[in-house]
Design a protein around this motif. Structure first.
Motif, PDB file in Angstrom:
ATOM      1  N   ASP A 147       0.733  -1.388   0.017  1.00  0.00           N
ATOM      2  CA  ASP A 147      -0.098   0.089   0.098  1.00  0.00           C
ATOM      3  C   ASP A 147       0.901   1.218  -0.026  1.00  0.00           C
ATOM      4  O   ASP A 147       0.327   2.373   0.253  1.00  0.00           O
ATOM      5  N   GLY A 148       2.216   1.152  -0.279  1.00  0.00           N
ATOM      6  CA  GLY A 148       2.967   2.258  -0.458  1.00  0.00           C
ATOM      7  C   GLY A 148       3.840   2.700   0.682  1.00  0.00           C
ATOM      8  O   GLY A 148       4.531   3.739   0.647  1.00  0.00           O
ATOM      9  N   ARG A 149       3.830   2.286   1.972  1.00  0.00           N
ATOM     10  CA  ARG A 149       4.512   2.499   3.028  1.00  0.00           C
ATOM     11  C   ARG A 149       6.146   1.982   2.838  1.00  0.00           C
ATOM     12  O   ARG A 149       6.203   0.820   1.973  1.00  0.00           O
ATOM     13  N   ALA A 150       7.099   2.578   3.156  1.00  0.00           N
ATOM     14  CA  ALA A 150       8.516   2.106   3.080  1.00  0.00           C
ATOM     15  C   ALA A 150       9.294   2.716   3.981  1.00  0.00           C
ATOM     16  O   ALA A 150       9.204   3.907   4.585  1.00  0.00           O
ATOM     17  N   VAL A 151      10.361   1.891   4.647  1.00  0.00           N
ATOM     18  CA  VAL A 151      11.351   2.411   5.501  1.00  0.00           C
ATOM     19  C   VAL A 151      12.675   1.528   5.115  1.00  0.00           C
ATOM     20  O   VAL A 151      12.603   0.519   4.867  1.00  0.00           O
ATOM     21  N   THR A 152      13.461   2.380   5.443  1.00  0.00           N
ATOM     22  CA  THR A 152      14.987   1.964   5.488  1.00  0.00           C
ATOM     23  C   THR A 152      15.690   2.468   6.715  1.00  0.00           C
ATOM     24  O   THR A 152      15.516   3.888   7.131  1.00  0.00           O
ATOM     25  N   VAL A 153      16.232   1.591   7.523  1.00  0.00           N
ATOM     26  CA  VAL A 153      17.142   1.985   8.668  1.00  0.00           C
ATOM     27  C   VAL A 153      18.295   1.398   8.589  1.00  0.00           C
ATOM     28  O   VAL A 153      18.804   0.383   8.268  1.00  0.00           O
ATOM     29  N   ALA A 154      19.534   2.371   8.768  1.00  0.00           N
ATOM     30  CA  ALA A 154      21.050   1.953   8.509  1.00  0.00           C
ATOM     31  C   ALA A 154      21.552   2.231  10.014  1.00  0.00           C
ATOM     32  O   ALA A 154      21.582   3.519  10.424  1.00  0.00           O
TER      33      ALA A 154
END
Length: 373
Positions: free
Chosen positions: A342-349
């Motif tokens: 549904d379009g949610r996105a996350v990146t954690v570094a």
């Protein structure tokens, strides 16, 4: 899953400070989400001792928020740059898988053909025969091939250049861990072979094919496959750190030769670009429907609740449903994240590979919080 170069040890002072979130667009509708994400980043720095954390969160309405925490350069005390570039490790595998599946859609590669169809006679060893391993099994980590990374000396990776065939030879010198198709078994060896298949079929370097077919196609402005000999990170970035043992001081490992990762883990990107990549992939902008459906057809990853597709993993969310992504570890950097339908996105570094698996779980908890709250 991660790129399994030997995990580094870690113990930083709790005195590292946490930076505030940087709003790149109007605030998300769930008012508590930014604060929950900040708290998760705060805990990673203060309690878990990672030098710095960078997070990029996109909600279903397309609004984006960036966060940083900790210190981006321990020598100078400089903060981590917002949405800075990092080495993305095994997220590279998803890019490689996309190129292979594009070639499938073009009728140039058959997923159920043996590896020997494209690399005749190359895959041989004790109990190993490329005539009995398929392209699909490479992409889904069911080939049974041992992981070459277990034979690498991590400390030497800063200076050492590897040809892909050297990496393959490290794996072929080991016995297989299972029969082809028997079960899931994560191995970067699979993606060295996938990269070699791309090069054999296209006649061009894997990095060039990724750039032409993926990076430029969807406008990833800060993503690239370093060329041979390039040990730098081109744009603003936090420094990456490792230590060999718990008694050793942290070592700046920002500049290194990433060739040990190659088609399995060599790329550099940002949180925003990774979010764009996984969102575009799920939206059908990179693969025809038939190949995207094959990519998303999974096998169980033990009893974790995860599913392994072709170069991508599904992970359950605490709020229901799943997200799709990969993640990656390479000395100096660990990344986790993905996107939902549904379009949610996350990146954690984070700017070290935690020695304690519990810390990696805390990184994944921040991903879950950002997607669910």
């Amino acid at each position: 899953m991660r790129q399994r170069i030997r995990r580094t040890a870690l113990a930083l002072s709790a005195a590292l400070v946490v930076g505030a979130g940087v709003l790149a667009a109007p605030a998300a509708s769930a008012a508590d989400r930014p604060e929950s994400v900040r708290q998760g980043l705060d805990a990673l720095v203060r309690a878990d001792g990672v030098p710095a954390v960078l997070a990029t969160v996109r909600d279903r309405d397309g609004r984006v928020r960036h966060f940083t925490a900790g210190v981006g350069d321990l020598a100078t005390g400089a903060k981590a740059p917002v949405d800075g570039q990092v080495r993305i490790g095994s997220n590279t595998k998803t890019f490689t898988a996309v190129v292979v599946l594009q070639l499938v859609g073009e009728g140039k590669v058959d997923l159920d053909a043996p590896v020997d169809t494209y690399l005749p006679g190359l895959v041989r060893g004790e109990g190993i025969d490329g005539r009995s391993i398929t392209v699909r099994q490479l992409l889904q980590h069911t080939s049974g091939l041992a992981d070459y990374e277990g034979a690498l000396d991590e400390a030497s990776l800063r200076e050492r250049y590897f040809e892909p065939r050297e990496l393959l030879d490290l794996a072929l010198g080991q016995k297989p861990v299972s029969a082809p198709g028997e079960k899931f078994g994560y191995s970067s060896t699979n993606y060295v072979l996938a990269g070699l298949i791309v090069q054999k079929v296209t006649g061009r370097p894997i990095g060039e094919e990724i750039d032409r077919r993926v990076v430029r196609r969807i406008g990833l402005r800060h993503t690239y496959f370093p060329t041979a000999g390039d040990r730098t990170i081109r744009e603003p970035h936090p420094h990456g750190y490792r230590r060999g043992t718990a008694d050793e001081p942290l070592q700046d490992f920002t500049e290194m030769d990433p060739s040990a990762g190659w088609a399995a883990g060599q790329m550099i990107s940002t949180g925003s670009d990774l979010n764009r990549f996984y969102s575009a992939l799920l939206a059908g902008r990179l693969l025809p429907p038939a190949q995207l459906a094959q990519m998303r057809t999974t096998v169980p990853v033990g009893d974790t609740g995860m599913g392994a597709g072709l170069g991508i993993f599904s992970r359950p969310l605490s709020c229901g449903g799943v997200y799709w992504g990969h993640g990656g570890d390479i000395p100096g950097y660990e990344t986790r994240g993905g996107a939902t339908d549904d379009g949610r996105a996350v990146t954690v570094a984070v700017t070290t590979v935690p020695a304690d698996p519990a810390v990696t779980r805390h990184v994944e908890d921040v991903v879950d919080t950002a997607l669910c709250r």
